[in-house]
Design an enzyme around this catalytic site. Sequence first.
Site, PDB file in Angstrom:
ATOM      1  N   HIS A  31      39.908  48.241  34.297  1.00 42.10           N
ATOM      2  CA  HIS A  31      38.825  47.610  34.879  1.00 42.10           C
ATOM      3  C   HIS A  31      37.514  48.206  34.080  1.00 42.10           C
ATOM      4  O   HIS A  31      36.652  47.641  33.720  1.00 42.10           O
ATOM      5  CB  HIS A  31      38.792  48.450  36.294  1.00 42.10           C
ATOM      6  CG  HIS A  31      39.473  47.728  37.196  1.00 42.10           C
ATOM      7  ND1 HIS A  31      40.585  48.468  37.899  1.00 42.10           N
ATOM      8  CD2 HIS A  31      39.993  46.410  37.717  1.00 42.10           C
ATOM      9  CE1 HIS A  31      41.219  47.578  38.763  1.00 42.10           C
ATOM     10  NE2 HIS A  31      40.786  46.653  38.559  1.00 42.10           N
ATOM     11  N   GLU A 142      42.053  39.216  31.065  1.00 39.45           N
ATOM     12  CA  GLU A 142      43.209  38.406  30.495  1.00 39.45           C
ATOM     13  C   GLU A 142      44.444  38.863  31.377  1.00 39.45           C
ATOM     14  O   GLU A 142      45.298  37.759  31.415  1.00 39.45           O
ATOM     15  CB  GLU A 142      43.376  38.437  29.020  1.00 39.45           C
ATOM     16  CG  GLU A 142      42.210  37.623  28.307  1.00 39.45           C
ATOM     17  CD  GLU A 142      42.255  37.677  26.981  1.00 39.45           C
ATOM     18  OE1 GLU A 142      43.287  38.201  26.110  1.00 39.45           O
ATOM     19  OE2 GLU A 142      41.149  37.188  26.093  1.00 39.45           O
ATOM     20  N   LYS A 143      44.510  39.951  31.912  1.00 41.11           N
ATOM     21  CA  LYS A 143      45.704  40.353  32.762  1.00 41.11           C
ATOM     22  C   LYS A 143      45.740  39.195  33.932  1.00 41.11           C
ATOM     23  O   LYS A 143      46.834  38.940  33.986  1.00 41.11           O
ATOM     24  CB  LYS A 143      45.390  41.652  33.230  1.00 41.11           C
ATOM     25  CG  LYS A 143      46.152  42.101  34.737  1.00 41.11           C
ATOM     26  CD  LYS A 143      47.025  43.049  34.382  1.00 41.11           C
ATOM     27  CE  LYS A 143      47.994  43.322  35.368  1.00 41.11           C
ATOM     28  NZ  LYS A 143      47.548  43.274  36.824  1.00 41.11           N
ATOM     29  N   ASP A 144      44.748  38.594  34.416  1.00 38.12           N
ATOM     30  CA  ASP A 144      44.778  37.570  35.226  1.00 38.12           C
ATOM     31  C   ASP A 144      44.582  36.110  34.646  1.00 38.12           C
ATOM     32  O   ASP A 144      43.475  35.552  34.904  1.00 38.12           O
ATOM     33  CB  ASP A 144      43.867  37.852  36.555  1.00 38.12           C
ATOM     34  CG  ASP A 144      44.274  39.261  37.334  1.00 38.12           C
ATOM     35  OD1 ASP A 144      45.363  39.240  37.949  1.00 38.12           O
ATOM     36  OD2 ASP A 144      43.782  40.250  36.849  1.00 38.12           O
ATOM     37  N   GLN A 147      43.786  33.217  36.774  1.00 40.02           N
ATOM     38  CA  GLN A 147      42.646  33.066  37.523  1.00 40.02           C
ATOM     39  C   GLN A 147      41.305  32.961  36.563  1.00 40.02           C
ATOM     40  O   GLN A 147      40.331  32.185  36.957  1.00 40.02           O
ATOM     41  CB  GLN A 147      42.412  34.580  38.083  1.00 40.02           C
ATOM     42  CG  GLN A 147      40.997  34.866  38.673  1.00 40.02           C
ATOM     43  CD  GLN A 147      40.861  36.402  39.440  1.00 40.02           C
ATOM     44  OE1 GLN A 147      41.107  36.293  40.507  1.00 40.02           O
ATOM     45  NE2 GLN A 147      40.511  37.182  38.528  1.00 40.02           N
TER      46      GLN A 147
END
Length: 248
Positions: A31, A142-144, A147
């Site tokens: 984050h 980019e983890k999600d 989304q």
Amino acid sequence: MHDINEIRQALKQCRGTVGLVPSLGNFHVGHQSLFRKSVADNALTVVCTVLVPIVFNDYNDFLTYPKTPEEDLKKVDATGADILFIPDPKALFPGSLIYTLQESQFSNTMEGLNRPGHFNGALTVILKLLLLLKPDNLYLGEKDYQQLELVQGMCKEFYIDTKIISCPIVRTKSGLAYSSRNSRLSLPQQAVAASFPKILKSLLPIDETKKCLEDNGFKVDYIEDYNKRRYGAVILDSVRLIDNVELP
Ligand code: AMP
């Protein structure tokens, strides 16, 4: 900051660009990389935590999701971000979810198929924040990736001018993507979890990838290739992990 009018006032006084980082809280260095990028790009950075049941398909997951606002504030401060905005869910959703946003295609695949309703909740929250705060730049990890693509599609479809900045996945030394859910893993479990991105990256055919993951102790939710990217979600002893890698 919790009050919608107060944050509106603060944003009115800002002369330069505004960066927004939406989140579920319980911050880690993944984050913080988004916060830092926004601080570098903008005059004002707003980190926003909206932890509401519609973003979770499973009410129990919402109840047990780690809630750490005090530690989060310190982690926001450490990056130089200006505001941690945690709106009161009742103020953000006064109409008891009479209006929500529904994407009816991509959001029903992969993460959406396994967590029904999750993306419609996430898109509704992000749309509300974009209309409320009118940021110049929106920072998404980019983890999600699914989304990220859905938000990009939503902004294009609804003529939202906010620029979307995609931020690379931050990983531990062992290669595991940082996630709030990792804190539920014991040290031996973390070592096993680190094999997930390695197996995903090995780019074996999908069936072999699934078999290899199962042999390593994971329950596989899905492994899918979409738009030159391999997406995966697995469960390790009740902890759900997601990841994705670019295909060559
Ligand atoms: P969350 O609080 O899980 O909704 O995450 C808030 C934002 O941080 C999302 O845009 C995530 O994609 C991003 N994020 C979470 N973990 C990571 C990570 N390990 N690397 C980069 N971005 C991340």
